[in-house]
Write an enzyme that holds these catalytic residues in place. Structure first.
Site, PDB file in Angstrom:
ATOM      1  N   ASP A 132       0.833  -1.207   0.000  1.00  0.00           N
ATOM      2  CA  ASP A 132       0.000   0.000   0.000  1.00  0.00           C
ATOM      3  C   ASP A 132       0.869   1.260   0.000  1.00  0.00           C
ATOM      4  O   ASP A 132       1.704   1.441   0.892  1.00  0.00           O
ATOM      5  CB  ASP A 132      -0.901  -0.023   1.252  1.00  0.00           C
ATOM      6  CG  ASP A 132      -2.114   0.868   1.098  1.00  0.00           C
ATOM      7  OD1 ASP A 132      -2.207   1.583   0.080  1.00  0.00           O
ATOM      8  OD2 ASP A 132      -2.970   0.857   2.004  1.00  0.00           O
ATOM      9  N   ASP A 133       0.667   2.113  -0.992  1.00  0.00           N
ATOM     10  CA  ASP A 133       1.332   3.426  -1.045  1.00  0.00           C
ATOM     11  C   ASP A 133       2.855   3.330  -1.135  1.00  0.00           C
ATOM     12  O   ASP A 133       3.563   4.231  -0.665  1.00  0.00           O
ATOM     13  CB  ASP A 133       0.950   4.305   0.172  1.00  0.00           C
ATOM     14  CG  ASP A 133      -0.504   4.732   0.161  1.00  0.00           C
ATOM     15  OD1 ASP A 133      -1.261   4.265  -0.698  1.00  0.00           O
ATOM     16  OD2 ASP A 133      -0.885   5.541   1.039  1.00  0.00           O
ATOM     17  N   CYS A 180      -6.511   3.713  -3.412  1.00  0.00           N
ATOM     18  CA  CYS A 180      -6.572   2.333  -2.908  1.00  0.00           C
ATOM     19  C   CYS A 180      -7.666   1.438  -3.483  1.00  0.00           C
ATOM     20  O   CYS A 180      -7.384   0.385  -4.039  1.00  0.00           O
ATOM     21  CB  CYS A 180      -6.741   2.360  -1.395  1.00  0.00           C
ATOM     22  SG  CYS A 180      -5.271   2.914  -0.533  1.00  0.00           S
ATOM     23  N   ARG A 201      -7.369  -1.864  -6.160  1.00  0.00           N
ATOM     24  CA  ARG A 201      -7.649  -3.264  -5.802  1.00  0.00           C
ATOM     25  C   ARG A 201      -8.711  -3.863  -6.734  1.00  0.00           C
ATOM     26  O   ARG A 201      -8.639  -5.027  -7.135  1.00  0.00           O
ATOM     27  CB  ARG A 201      -8.120  -3.337  -4.340  1.00  0.00           C
ATOM     28  CG  ARG A 201      -6.954  -3.144  -3.387  1.00  0.00           C
ATOM     29  CD  ARG A 201      -7.265  -2.371  -2.135  1.00  0.00           C
ATOM     30  NE  ARG A 201      -6.105  -1.541  -1.815  1.00  0.00           N
ATOM     31  CZ  ARG A 201      -5.019  -2.000  -1.212  1.00  0.00           C
ATOM     32  NH1 ARG A 201      -4.984  -3.246  -0.776  1.00  0.00           N
ATOM     33  NH2 ARG A 201      -3.982  -1.222  -1.010  1.00  0.00           N
ATOM     34  N   LYS A 256      -5.070  -6.155   3.545  1.00  0.00           N
ATOM     35  CA  LYS A 256      -6.046  -5.077   3.352  1.00  0.00           C
ATOM     36  C   LYS A 256      -6.961  -5.386   2.163  1.00  0.00           C
ATOM     37  O   LYS A 256      -6.499  -5.541   1.040  1.00  0.00           O
ATOM     38  CB  LYS A 256      -5.291  -3.773   3.110  1.00  0.00           C
ATOM     39  CG  LYS A 256      -6.171  -2.615   2.680  1.00  0.00           C
ATOM     40  CD  LYS A 256      -5.347  -1.347   2.562  1.00  0.00           C
ATOM     41  CE  LYS A 256      -6.145  -0.239   1.901  1.00  0.00           C
ATOM     42  NZ  LYS A 256      -5.430   1.046   1.905  1.00  0.00           N
ATOM     43  N   HIS A 315     -10.434  -3.629   1.260  1.00  0.00           N
ATOM     44  CA  HIS A 315     -10.811  -2.289   0.791  1.00  0.00           C
ATOM     45  C   HIS A 315     -11.658  -2.283  -0.478  1.00  0.00           C
ATOM     46  O   HIS A 315     -11.540  -1.381  -1.318  1.00  0.00           O
ATOM     47  CB  HIS A 315      -9.574  -1.396   0.614  1.00  0.00           C
ATOM     48  CG  HIS A 315      -9.893   0.039   0.971  1.00  0.00           C
ATOM     49  ND1 HIS A 315      -8.994   1.069   0.867  1.00  0.00           N
ATOM     50  CD2 HIS A 315     -11.051   0.585   1.438  1.00  0.00           C
ATOM     51  CE1 HIS A 315      -9.569   2.197   1.239  1.00  0.00           C
ATOM     52  NE2 HIS A 315     -10.823   1.930   1.590  1.00  0.00           N
ATOM     53  N   SER A 325      -8.464   0.734   4.973  1.00  0.00           N
ATOM     54  CA  SER A 325      -7.163   1.360   5.251  1.00  0.00           C
ATOM     55  C   SER A 325      -6.893   1.423   6.753  1.00  0.00           C
ATOM     56  O   SER A 325      -7.821   1.545   7.563  1.00  0.00           O
ATOM     57  CB  SER A 325      -7.109   2.774   4.666  1.00  0.00           C
ATOM     58  OG  SER A 325      -7.150   2.728   3.262  1.00  0.00           O
ATOM     59  N   HIS A 366       1.210   2.212   4.250  1.00  0.00           N
ATOM     60  CA  HIS A 366       0.248   3.319   4.311  1.00  0.00           C
ATOM     61  C   HIS A 366       0.314   3.930   5.716  1.00  0.00           C
ATOM     62  O   HIS A 366       0.473   3.200   6.694  1.00  0.00           O
ATOM     63  CB  HIS A 366      -1.136   2.712   4.037  1.00  0.00           C
ATOM     64  CG  HIS A 366      -2.278   3.663   3.885  1.00  0.00           C
ATOM     65  ND1 HIS A 366      -2.797   4.368   4.950  1.00  0.00           N
ATOM     66  CD2 HIS A 366      -3.032   3.988   2.807  1.00  0.00           C
ATOM     67  CE1 HIS A 366      -3.817   5.097   4.515  1.00  0.00           C
ATOM     68  NE2 HIS A 366      -3.975   4.883   3.218  1.00  0.00           N
ATOM     69  N   ASP A 395      -0.105  -0.501  -4.832  1.00  0.00           N
ATOM     70  CA  ASP A 395      -1.452  -0.106  -5.276  1.00  0.00           C
ATOM     71  C   ASP A 395      -1.520   1.293  -5.865  1.00  0.00           C
ATOM     72  O   ASP A 395      -2.441   1.613  -6.615  1.00  0.00           O
ATOM     73  CB  ASP A 395      -2.478  -0.247  -4.139  1.00  0.00           C
ATOM     74  CG  ASP A 395      -2.328   0.822  -3.074  1.00  0.00           C
ATOM     75  OD1 ASP A 395      -1.193   1.297  -2.842  1.00  0.00           O
ATOM     76  OD2 ASP A 395      -3.343   1.182  -2.446  1.00  0.00           O
ATOM     77  N   ASN A 396      -0.582   2.140  -5.499  1.00  0.00           N
ATOM     78  CA  ASN A 396      -0.525   3.507  -6.040  1.00  0.00           C
ATOM     79  C   ASN A 396       0.805   4.120  -5.609  1.00  0.00           C
ATOM     80  O   ASN A 396       1.560   3.505  -4.868  1.00  0.00           O
ATOM     81  CB  ASN A 396      -1.718   4.368  -5.581  1.00  0.00           C
ATOM     82  CG  ASN A 396      -1.963   4.362  -4.097  1.00  0.00           C
ATOM     83  OD1 ASN A 396      -2.953   3.815  -3.616  1.00  0.00           O
ATOM     84  ND2 ASN A 396      -1.054   4.926  -3.317  1.00  0.00           N
ATOM     85  N   LYS A 410       0.669   9.691  -5.086  1.00  0.00           N
ATOM     86  CA  LYS A 410      -0.664   9.133  -4.852  1.00  0.00           C
ATOM     87  C   LYS A 410      -1.761  10.160  -5.129  1.00  0.00           C
ATOM     88  O   LYS A 410      -1.664  11.310  -4.714  1.00  0.00           O
ATOM     89  CB  LYS A 410      -0.744   8.671  -3.399  1.00  0.00           C
ATOM     90  CG  LYS A 410      -2.117   8.226  -2.942  1.00  0.00           C
ATOM     91  CD  LYS A 410      -2.067   7.715  -1.512  1.00  0.00           C
ATOM     92  CE  LYS A 410      -3.453   7.324  -1.013  1.00  0.00           C
ATOM     93  NZ  LYS A 410      -3.386   6.649   0.288  1.00  0.00           N
TER      94      LYS A 410
HETATM   95 MG    MG Z   1      -2.850   2.948  -1.415  1.00  0.00          MG
END
Ligand code: MG
Length: 484
Positions: free
Chosen positions: A43-44, A82, A86, A135, A137, A160, A225, A277-278, A298
């Site tokens: 994540d991130d 996010c 996904r 995660k 989401h 998150s 994240h 994811d980003n 992001k």
């Molecule tokens: Mg993310």
């Protein structure tokens, strides 16, 4: 029946092919039936946050090894935020096609429509065991949870790690930790410091439990994240503060997965794909990562928002220590996984992704897609074909005023990866071609009146996974995500 004696040359070739057959690690071979598939989704994590993509402050020896043993994908795209990211990974569709525009909040009525077909559902039909650990989401209402979307097992916080809310009668924010579809624990924020360790134990257990049959492990970490909660053993260890510490713990987790596969002699039966994811959450300062030399982070459709550090490893099949800059992305994982599993993708409902197997196996260095489309919510902001990226709307960056008016801007990403030089005036023909591509895609799934958008999942009476404390009058209410 007569036999022609083999010439010395033919003998040599025969001997060589027998030897290569005995030593499959020496040469890429055709894909075996139903390889295991592991997708590690951070994540991130920014483009420049791991060693193979240039990080120097935090050390990522396990990802460095993964790059040496596999393929580095340098033009691999996720989505700006996010939930949509996904949804794209699991369905093979751009977010707007399936009405997942951005980010879901706890207790929201919308989620990934259960009528969509996820990778897990497609692979389960091919005899795979499936697990989602980490995660989720894609909606926290009962019909949207992983166990309703193709996964045999789920363990994790389903949204998150910054969406913690106090439970009724308490004041400390907590996050629900689910086992399958039940809340097993309510975690305080400091208890998040054991998330990587606990997720990793679950992931390696799933691999061991299913070592004798094909499996799909989808492993989306809550890390890195914000809020940043590295485990005790990693705290203060990196040269990049607590963010670097958590990246190093995440790298340790990758090592645990790779070591488990090695110990079970599953290396050559298992494709492991690592990605994010980003882009990095730049407004978080030292708690956010880096996408350099890419522009933006992001939330934006500049390269830094959506181009993510990606590695693919499959000893004996993916050539070691190789790199491809061909355009690919998370939307391609479902068609790829299904092809590897021996399944056939139905023509309906339509997908946006394509099978990456020839690219992964080194049979081509061409992207299987004509173009890549950069959506922000339901708005198509840019399109890329080959090295050329045309931005057709302003691309806001959080904390930075949008510097451009609405006229199209053209960048050559091979020569200008940082998107600094607008070449639109020099290449009107290219601008026109890319505008046509954009208009066609927009008419299909973008904008207010698309022809091929499928509906979101929706429940009539949503409720949170645990009763929330009543909001005080002076507390701001969580923002409701914008509608299309
Ligand atoms: Mg993310």
């Amino acid at each position: 029946m007569t036999h022609t004696p083999l010439t010395p040359f033919a003998m040599k070739r025969l001997l060589l092919s027998v030897l290569l057959g005995l030593l499959p690690g020496l040469a890429p071979a055709a894909a075996p039936a139903k390889p295991n598939i592991v997708v590690i989704f951070i994540d991130d994590l920014g483009y420049a946050d791991i060693g193979p993509f240039g990080a120097t402050k935090q050390k990522t020896p396990h990802l460095d090894r993964m790059a040496r043993e596999g393929l580095k994908l340098t033009s691999f795209y996720a989505a700006p935020v996010c939930s949509v990211s996904r949804a794209q990974l699991l369905t093979g569709c751009y977010g707007p096609r399936i009405s997942v525009p951005g980010v879901y909040f706890p207790g929201q009525a919308e989620g990934l429509n259960p009528s969509e077909h996820t990778i897990a559902e497609r692979l389960r039909e091919q005899g795979y065991a499936t697990a989602c650990i980490g995660k989720w989401h894609l909606g926290d209402q009962a019909p949207f949870l992983p166990t309703k979307q193709g996964f045999d097992r789920y363990f994790g916080i389903p949204y998150s790690n910054d969406m913690a809310q106090p439970a009724r009668g308490t004041t400390e924010p907590v996050s629900p930790l689910l086992r399958d579809d039940q809340v097993a624990e309510l975690l305080t924020n400091p208890q998040q410091s054991r998330l990587v360790e606990r997720y990793t134990a679950e992931a390696t257990r799933f691999i061991r439990d299913n070592k004798d049959q094909p499996f799909f492990l989808y492993f989306p970490h809550s890390a890195v994240h914000t809020p940043i909660w590295p485990g005790e053993a990693f705290r203060g260890k990196s040269a990049n503060g607590r963010f670097g510490d958590w990246v190093e713990e995440m790298d340790w987790s990758v090592g645990q997965v790779l070591n488990t596969l090695r110990d079970l002699q599953l290396d050559e039966k298992t494709l492991v794909l690592f990605t994010s994811d980003n882009g990095p959450w730049l407004v978080k300062g030292t708690d956010g990562g880096s996408a350099l030399p890419l522009r933006g982070g992001k939330g934006s459709t500049w390269e830094g928002g959506v181009r993510v550090p990606t590695l693919a490893r499959w000893p004996g099949h993916i050539k070691p220590n190789t790199t491809s800059d061909a355009v690919a992305g998370t939307i391609d994982l479902l068609p790829t996984a299904l092809a590897l599993a021996g399944g056939t993708l139905p023509a309906d409902p339509p997908l946006d992704g394509r099978d990456l197997t020839p690219l992964l196996l080194g049979q081509t260095n061409q992207s299987p897609r004509e173009a890549h489309f950069y959506f922000s919510g339901y708005t198509l902001q840019a399109v890329r074909r080959g090295p050329w990226k045309l931005a057709i709307t302003p691309q806001p960056e959080k904390g930075v005023p949008a510097p451009h008016p609405a006229q199209p801007r053209l960048y050559n990403l091979d020569q200008d990866i940082g998107e600094q030089s607008d070449l639109a005036a020099q290449h009107p023909d290219l601008v026109a071609q890319l505008q046509t591509l954009a208009q066609t895609m927009n008419a299909t799934i973008g904008g207010p009146q698309p022809t091929s958008r499928r509906p979101p999942g929706l429940v009539a009476q949503p409720h949170p996974l645990y009763p929330f404390a009543e909001a005080k009058a002076d507390q701001p209410v969580k923002p409701t995500p914008s509608k299309p």
